[in-house]
Each structure stands twice: as structure tokens, then as C-alpha cells.
Motif scaffolding. Sequence first.
Motif, PDB file in Angstrom:
ATOM      1  N   UNK A  71       0.803  -1.217   0.000  1.00 36.36           N
ATOM      2  CA  UNK A  71       0.000   0.000   0.000  1.00 36.36           C
ATOM      3  C   UNK A  71       0.835   1.264   0.000  1.00 36.36           C
ATOM      4  N   UNK A  72       2.015   1.219   0.627  1.00 33.55           N
ATOM      5  CA  UNK A  72       2.880   2.395   0.650  1.00 33.55           C
ATOM      6  C   UNK A  72       3.630   2.571  -0.666  1.00 33.55           C
ATOM      7  N   UNK A  73       3.536   1.584  -1.557  1.00 33.93           N
ATOM      8  CA  UNK A  73       4.377   1.599  -2.747  1.00 33.93           C
ATOM      9  C   UNK A  73       4.065   2.719  -3.734  1.00 33.93           C
ATOM     10  N   UNK A  74       2.933   3.327  -3.638  1.00 35.36           N
ATOM     11  CA  UNK A  74       2.604   4.439  -4.533  1.00 35.36           C
ATOM     12  C   UNK A  74       2.655   5.740  -3.751  1.00 35.36           C
ATOM     13  N   UNK A  75       3.330   6.729  -4.276  1.00 35.00           N
ATOM     14  CA  UNK A  75       3.446   8.027  -3.618  1.00 35.00           C
ATOM     15  C   UNK A  75       2.559   9.046  -4.327  1.00 35.00           C
ATOM     16  N   UNK A  98       0.799  10.191   5.852  1.00 32.72           N
ATOM     17  CA  UNK A  98       1.658   9.720   4.775  1.00 32.72           C
ATOM     18  C   UNK A  98       3.097   9.526   5.237  1.00 32.72           C
ATOM     19  N   UNK A  99       3.820   8.761   4.459  1.00 34.91           N
ATOM     20  CA  UNK A  99       5.250   8.638   4.656  1.00 34.91           C
ATOM     21  C   UNK A  99       5.906   9.989   4.388  1.00 34.91           C
ATOM     22  N   UNK A 100       7.087  10.190   4.944  1.00 35.30           N
ATOM     23  CA  UNK A 100       7.774  11.467   4.812  1.00 35.30           C
ATOM     24  C   UNK A 100       7.980  11.870   3.349  1.00 35.30           C
ATOM     25  N   UNK A 101       8.320  10.933   2.480  1.00 29.77           N
ATOM     26  CA  UNK A 101       8.564  11.278   1.080  1.00 29.77           C
ATOM     27  C   UNK A 101       7.300  11.854   0.429  1.00 29.77           C
TER      28      UNK A 101
END
Length: 175
Positions: A71-75, A98-101
Amino acid sequence: MIAFIKNTSNDVNVNIDYIELAEKIWGFKYSETPIFVNHFGARLDSQNEFYLGFSLFLSDYTKRWIPIKGGWDATEVMVNQVKANPSKIVIMTAFEQELLINQKGFYNLVAYIAERVSGKIMVGENGDWIDLATFSNQYHEIMTTPFAEAVDKSIEFGSQHAPGIEEPGMARYFY
């Protein structure tokens, strides 16, 4: 994550290619770091309702990205003019947290658009309208995190935690 920009200018001309925009908001150079930029829409264009969505395939950057929780694979970061109120532009991501990126890309995209339309910014659906300087000061640390560091911290967090709650605004603002 979701934010809105209130377009206060009648003379707006925003037109930038999705790869050039990805480089600006995420802080990498495609010529040095050839990451596939997935996209719908080829340009961020004020004449086309600001309609654009794009994401980075970070596994192109580092194989350490591959094992992070699904699930985190798309930014993906998405932009669209609000149909019910064309003076508003909505920017959002897939998840409330969200992740930091992705935070880096999101906040830099909000600032990029707000600057070009001389707009006020509202973070969240019920926030206060603030100016670009206040917004930039509030999110400065995230916005200026170097690309490699943002990816590393995202891998660290994403490998230990699954994505949380999806951002509920998608259906209201994009379909």
C-alpha cells in the motif's frame, strides 16, 4: 492528506510538465536519478482544471523500497480544481497520514501552486485559510528534507507500519 488553495488571481497561467514538477516537489533530478513517474495527465495546467496525479516508483531508486508494507508503494499526489467552486484547487494524497517522502511532495506541491495563483491555503477540510509564508514556515522542515533522507525515513517507517486510513475526499473531489 488534503489541502485547498483559494485562487485569488484572475490572471493565472500555470503550465508545467509532470516530470519537471516531480523534480521540483520531491527534490531529485531525473537525469541523475531516473525514477519512473507514473501519471494521469501530462502537465499541471491551469487551463485544464489543474487536473494531474502522479507518483514515484521508488523501487527504481532503491531496492530497499521493495519490502515495505503493501500500500505504501505508490506516492500518488493528486490535484484538481473543485468542480463546485472553481476558485478552489484541491491537492490530496491517498492516506490521511503519509510517509515522509509523500509529505515532502504534498507540501511542496501545495506551496508551488499557491505561489503561482497568489492563493491562500487551507490544510484539511476544516482548517483556517493561511498565507504562503505561514504555510511554508509551518512545514519548512518537511519541505526541505533531502530526497534521499526522506526516502530512507519512509522505508524505515513503511517497513514497520501498514498504511492507515485512506483520505476520504477522493470521491468528492476527483470523480
